[in-house]
Enzyme design. Sequence first.
Site, PDB file in Angstrom:
ATOM      1  N   GLU A 131      69.372  79.002 -84.634  1.00  0.00           N
ATOM      2  CA  GLU A 131      69.611  80.378 -85.065  1.00  0.00           C
ATOM      3  C   GLU A 131      71.054  80.586 -85.508  1.00  0.00           C
ATOM      4  OE1 GLU A 131      66.867  80.636 -81.375  1.00  0.00           O
ATOM      5  OE2 GLU A 131      68.298  79.236 -82.258  1.00  0.00           O
TER       6      GLU A 131
ATOM      7  N   ARG B 172      62.421  53.247 -80.855  1.00  0.00           N
ATOM      8  CA  ARG B 172      63.485  53.182 -79.854  1.00  0.00           C
ATOM      9  C   ARG B 172      64.614  54.162 -80.171  1.00  0.00           C
ATOM     10  NH1 ARG B 172      64.383  46.649 -78.814  1.00  0.00           N
ATOM     11  NH2 ARG B 172      62.335  46.227 -77.881  1.00  0.00           N
TER      12      ARG B 172
END
Length: 351
Positions: free
Chosen positions: A53, A191
């Site tokens: 935001e 990974r």
Amino acid sequence: MTTDEKYMYRCLQLARKGLGHVSPNPMVGAVIVHEGRIIGEGYHRCYGESHAEVNAIASVKDKSKLKESTIYVSLEPCSHYGKTPPCAELIVRHEIPRVVVACLDPYPSVAGRGIAILRDAGITVEVGVLENEALELNKEFITLQTKQRPYIYLKWAQSKDGFIARRDADGKSMPVILSNPFTQLLVHKMRSEIDAIMIGTNTAVSDNPQLSTRLWSGKNPVRVVLDRTGRIPQDYKLLDNTIETIVFTEAMAEEKKQGKISFVPVRFDEQLLNEIFKILAERNIASVMVEGGSHLLQSLIDSDLWDEVYVEVADAELGSGLKAPEVKGRRAKIHSWYRSNQYHLKPLQQT
């Protein structure tokens, strides 16, 4: 597709750009729309930095338009002071009249409070737009918050006839290369996107793995190793002090730190796996990929301690050897691939 869904899809697209960078925080995207036009976008880029935001509002050139706009957010705006100020208060301060949220935040310090702050300020709030998609995106964060354990991936490669290794004349397992350069690349990509990678003692001793992200850009996961009696030789790659590593053991009475290696004492009893995941959760590890060995993988399956399974099925048939783990009971989120000699991955099953 509704208008709200269209903009929320964009939020989810933006949020995913934080994959591998924001954990243990959630991935969040935000879009600001004014009179049918996007005037601001943002996402949570890195753990400890500005939330979606904040970045979306900062990207708006004419801030006066915020008072006539709708902000779409893929997760409930935060309401607490952590590494950053509350996003809910920022939205109130800029007098954005309408907020559309995909799903609530299960984090105890938020958990509906962000929505309450917005509504108390007279802001119209819609919740539940593309909720399932948003929950799936942040399954690791949500699991950590609701189950107090990491999201657990199981991963192994097996032969076409269901074996993961050969056995020698004495019955000991002999590692067999069942992957190819392409599938190894995919594993290293995975990974880079998870917090930790875990193996058992036998795999550590027999394979001497590095467990790093060498074939893909991105961070190395924390290495987690079970070593009850201290069998791993000191000159092995797992103990080279190049990557943060946690060794669970009974060989010492209290935790010991050696550079980037932590030796953590734990009892190897029937509660071992639950205790390990509890400790990892306390260290803010939101996701773990378990790559072996067969006994550890099967123990997790039998204990129902898993969330998603990835199985690479090679062309080769071994005829005999160490059987691959067997998934019993629930069939959700099991992904199997058949690998041809041409390195093409063809989905066999995905439920």
